[in-house]
Design an enzyme around this catalytic site. Structure first.
Site, mmCIF file in Angstrom:
data_model
loop_
_atom_site.group_PDB
_atom_site.id
_atom_site.type_symbol
_atom_site.label_atom_id
_atom_site.label_comp_id
_atom_site.label_asym_id
_atom_site.label_seq_id
_atom_site.Cartn_x
_atom_site.Cartn_y
_atom_site.Cartn_z
ATOM 1 N N TRP A 126 -24.594 21.430 0.565
ATOM 2 C CA TRP A 126 -26.014 21.428 0.928
ATOM 3 C C TRP A 126 -26.605 20.034 1.052
ATOM 4 O O TRP A 126 -27.734 19.882 1.509
ATOM 5 C CB TRP A 126 -26.816 22.234 -0.098
ATOM 6 N N ASN A 127 -25.898 18.993 0.628
ATOM 7 C CA ASN A 127 -26.580 17.695 0.527
ATOM 8 C C ASN A 127 -26.811 16.996 1.869
ATOM 9 O O ASN A 127 -27.765 16.249 2.016
ATOM 10 C CB ASN A 127 -25.890 16.772 -0.489
ATOM 11 N N ARG A 159 -19.596 16.574 11.320
ATOM 12 C CA ARG A 159 -18.391 15.798 11.026
ATOM 13 C C ARG A 159 -17.145 16.670 11.175
ATOM 14 O O ARG A 159 -16.113 16.235 11.652
ATOM 15 C CB ARG A 159 -18.517 15.262 9.597
ATOM 16 N N ALA A 176 -23.592 25.911 3.061
ATOM 17 C CA ALA A 176 -24.000 26.247 1.693
ATOM 18 C C ALA A 176 -25.186 27.218 1.740
ATOM 19 O O ALA A 176 -26.021 27.157 2.641
ATOM 20 C CB ALA A 176 -24.392 24.978 0.945
ATOM 21 N N GLY A 234 -17.110 19.661 -1.018
ATOM 22 C CA GLY A 234 -17.827 20.249 -2.147
ATOM 23 C C GLY A 234 -17.231 19.759 -3.455
ATOM 24 O O GLY A 234 -16.613 18.687 -3.515
ATOM 25 N N GLU A 245 -12.784 17.087 0.886
ATOM 26 C CA GLU A 245 -13.668 15.993 0.459
ATOM 27 C C GLU A 245 -14.321 16.466 -0.829
ATOM 28 O O GLU A 245 -15.221 17.301 -0.796
ATOM 29 C CB GLU A 245 -14.751 15.731 1.510
ATOM 30 N N LEU A 246 -13.865 15.952 -1.960
ATOM 31 C CA LEU A 246 -14.298 16.507 -3.249
ATOM 32 C C LEU A 246 -15.186 15.518 -4.008
ATOM 33 O O LEU A 246 -15.756 14.621 -3.431
ATOM 34 C CB LEU A 246 -13.063 16.927 -4.041
ATOM 35 N N ARG A 272 -30.062 6.968 -2.424
ATOM 36 C CA ARG A 272 -29.984 7.627 -1.121
ATOM 37 C C ARG A 272 -29.730 9.100 -1.396
ATOM 38 O O ARG A 272 -28.931 9.453 -2.257
ATOM 39 C CB ARG A 272 -28.834 7.013 -0.317
ATOM 40 N N CYS A 304 -21.767 12.525 -2.957
ATOM 41 C CA CYS A 304 -20.489 12.304 -3.644
ATOM 42 C C CYS A 304 -20.105 10.832 -3.671
ATOM 43 O O CYS A 304 -19.228 10.432 -4.422
ATOM 44 C CB CYS A 304 -19.391 13.140 -3.005
ATOM 45 N N GLU A 353 -19.947 13.671 -12.484
ATOM 46 C CA GLU A 353 -20.767 13.253 -11.357
ATOM 47 C C GLU A 353 -22.221 13.614 -11.684
ATOM 48 O O GLU A 353 -22.523 14.782 -11.938
ATOM 49 C CB GLU A 353 -20.293 14.029 -10.132
ATOM 50 N N SER A 380 -20.850 5.160 4.819
ATOM 51 C CA SER A 380 -20.642 6.263 5.760
ATOM 52 C C SER A 380 -20.924 5.821 7.188
ATOM 53 O O SER A 380 -21.973 5.235 7.463
ATOM 54 C CB SER A 380 -21.576 7.422 5.420
ATOM 55 N N GLU A 391 -12.216 12.069 7.141
ATOM 56 C CA GLU A 391 -13.084 12.591 8.192
ATOM 57 C C GLU A 391 -13.741 11.421 8.903
ATOM 58 O O GLU A 391 -14.122 10.436 8.277
ATOM 59 C CB GLU A 391 -14.151 13.505 7.593
#
Ligand code: ADP
Length: 479
Positions: free
Chosen positions: A153-154, A162, A179, A231, A253-254, A281, A287, A385, A445, A462
């Protein structure tokens, strides 16, 4: 609140499909319901897979230049609807509108990047002779096949583009499962893709409250060939086990536990600015957010003072209000998680150096920008995290010590180094056990850069040159 024409039904085989059950999507800044969307079940998942399989051969055979043109059209359409999409992102996810606009640009950028990649696919083939001279070795790429894309969801738009951009450029068809908290942007994205000329069945979108129930039959079906997931590490591991049954190609992508190192020779303004971006940000709900800030003893006092001033000056509120720099957390669960991490650290002796303000009498899931130090050894904050606007400051004396701390984690997604010494910057960046390192910058990114982690932070990349390869198989022909 929501624009007329906002899609709220499932997108399967190029058509909008209502469901009996629906679920509410709420604005996290005030808890109000924005609208209700279709709630897919396992039967819809299989219908989406049928559609993705039916469209697979034609899409794979569609000339790469045509696939590129469609992605380019979608890129321009996203930018053309920038304000509308940014507003939607802010409404369902909470981030300040300026950041949501940035996400539209960043997210659209993947379509442009992968449109270019599709156009260059033919260059990746090989032609040669085997070393004994007996026959030729020809290699070519082909799409891996129907792909399941699960997004968090972020970044409701960018996490979708992507994956979809890479899959479509490679010639794969896709099922996107966004999500539960942020399905609206994904459904709008489906509409943009449809209008851009993506044929029915090539992209399907399933909004659902039953993530496990919807993905289970897909992962158990031999027609599905690929899983791309972004996630938590916990869910990622679960899905890897399920993907093993069908020996699926996977991109994961964890979670991360990013360290940000500030050396004595860093430019103070650059370090404070970089740390602010790396921490705040997306409200820290990222993540790659700086989870641990390590500051060398000589610059510690100056950095901590300036950084704390900046953090506590954050303007927390509804993302659509002008001036807001910090939106709400996504939901109560996330806010409680952040509050618990802080309470646990403080109970063990952590000191709160500063705390920003939050709107009073609000139903929103706000959490104040907070700076902590003297974090006890056993605090969960050191290893988990945070995913919120809480900065944890630690200190170090020697470079080797900083590196040991930074690498002492099962995660390895992003890291950041602030120093004025270019030799040190390169030495430290190379020694940091993460997939990505920013030097004197708090954002890494970019569609053109390979995003991804090592260790328990994931598999594959990615974006960048590698992004498209995640959706390609190599075919070798001996002749
Ligand atoms: P977070 O805790 O940040 O919400 P999750 O890893 O739980 O992160 O969620 C990321 C994505 O994975 C979301 O789309 C979510 O619906 C999905 N998801 C969560 N649990 C499962 C599951 N058991 N099977 C498949 N997808 C899941």
């Amino acid at each position: 609140m929501i624009e007329a024409g906002q899609p709220t039904e499932l997108f399967i085989g190029g058509d909008w499909l209502p469901t009996e059950r629906t679920f509410p999507v709420a604005d996290p800044a005030n808890g109000r319901q924005l609208c209700a969307v279709a709630d897919a079940g396992p039967e819809h998942a299989l219908a989406a897979l049928d559609a993705a399989c039916a469209a697979a051969a034609d899409w794979a055979a569609t000339p790469a230049a045509r696939r590129a043109d469609i992605l380019r059209t979608a890129y321009e359409a996203l930018l053309g609807r920038r304000e509308e999409i940014a507003r939607l992102i802010t409404l369902e996810m909470g981030k300040p509108i300026a950041e949501a606009r940035g996400e539209v640009d960043y997210g659209a950028g993947f379509f442009r990047w992968f449109a270019d990649g599709a156009g260059r696919l033919h260059l990746d083939g090989g032609y040669g002779h085997e070393p004994g001279g007996q026959y030729r070795i020809l290699t070519a790429h082909r799409p891996v096949g129907p792909s399941l894309l699960i997004t968090p969801w972020n970044f409701p738009l960018a996490m979708g583009t992507r994956k979809i951009g890479a899959a479509l450029a490679a010639g794969c068809t896709a099922i996107l499962k966004p999500a539960e908290q942020t399905p609206l942007t994904a459904l709008l994205l489906a509409d943009v893709l449809r209008e851009a000329g993506v044929p029915g069945g090539v992209v399907n979108v399933l909004s659902t409250t039953d993530a496990a129930g919807v993905t289970e039959p897909l992962l158990a079906d031999p027609r599905l060939r690929k899983l791309s997931f972004t996630g938590s590490t916990r869910v990622g591991k679960l899905l890897l086990e399920k993907a093993a049954r069908g020996v699926l190609r996977t991109s994961m992508e964890l979670g991360g536990n990013a360290a940000l190192l500030v050396f004595d020779d860093a430019d103070l303004d650059t370090a404070v600015e970089g740390a602010m971006v790396a921490k705040l940000r997306n409200g820290g709900e990222s993540c790659v957010a700086a989870n641990r800030i390590y500051v060398q003893s000589g610059i510690r006092a100056a950095f901590t003072e300036r950084f704390t001033e900046r953090m506590t000056a954050s303007v927390c509120g509804h993302g659509l209000e002008p001036g807001t720099t910090l939106g709400p957390m996504i939901d109560e669960r996330q806010r409680t998680k952040v509050a618990d991490l802080v309470a646990d650290a403080v109970r063990g002796g952590a000191r709160v150096l500063g705390e920003g303000t939050v709107p009073q009498d609000s139903e929103g899931f706000f959490y104040p920008a907070t700076v902590l130090t003297d974090i006890p050894q056993d605090a969960a904050l050191r290893t988990e995290e945070i995913f919120g606007p809480v900065a944890a400051i630690y200190s170090f004396d020697e470079e080797t010590e900083a590196l040991a701390y930074a690498n002492d984690t099962p995660f390895g997604l992003a890291s950041y180094v602030f120093t004025g010494d270019v030799s040190r910057a390169m030495r430290v960046a190379e020694a940091l056990d993460t997939g990505m390192t920013g030097i004197n910058r708090g954002v890494v990114s970019n569609p053109a850069a390979p995003f991804g982690g090592v260790k328990e932070s994931g598999l594959g990349r990615e974006g960048g040159g590698q992004g498209i390869e995640e959706y390609l198989e190599t075919k070798y022909i001996g002749l």
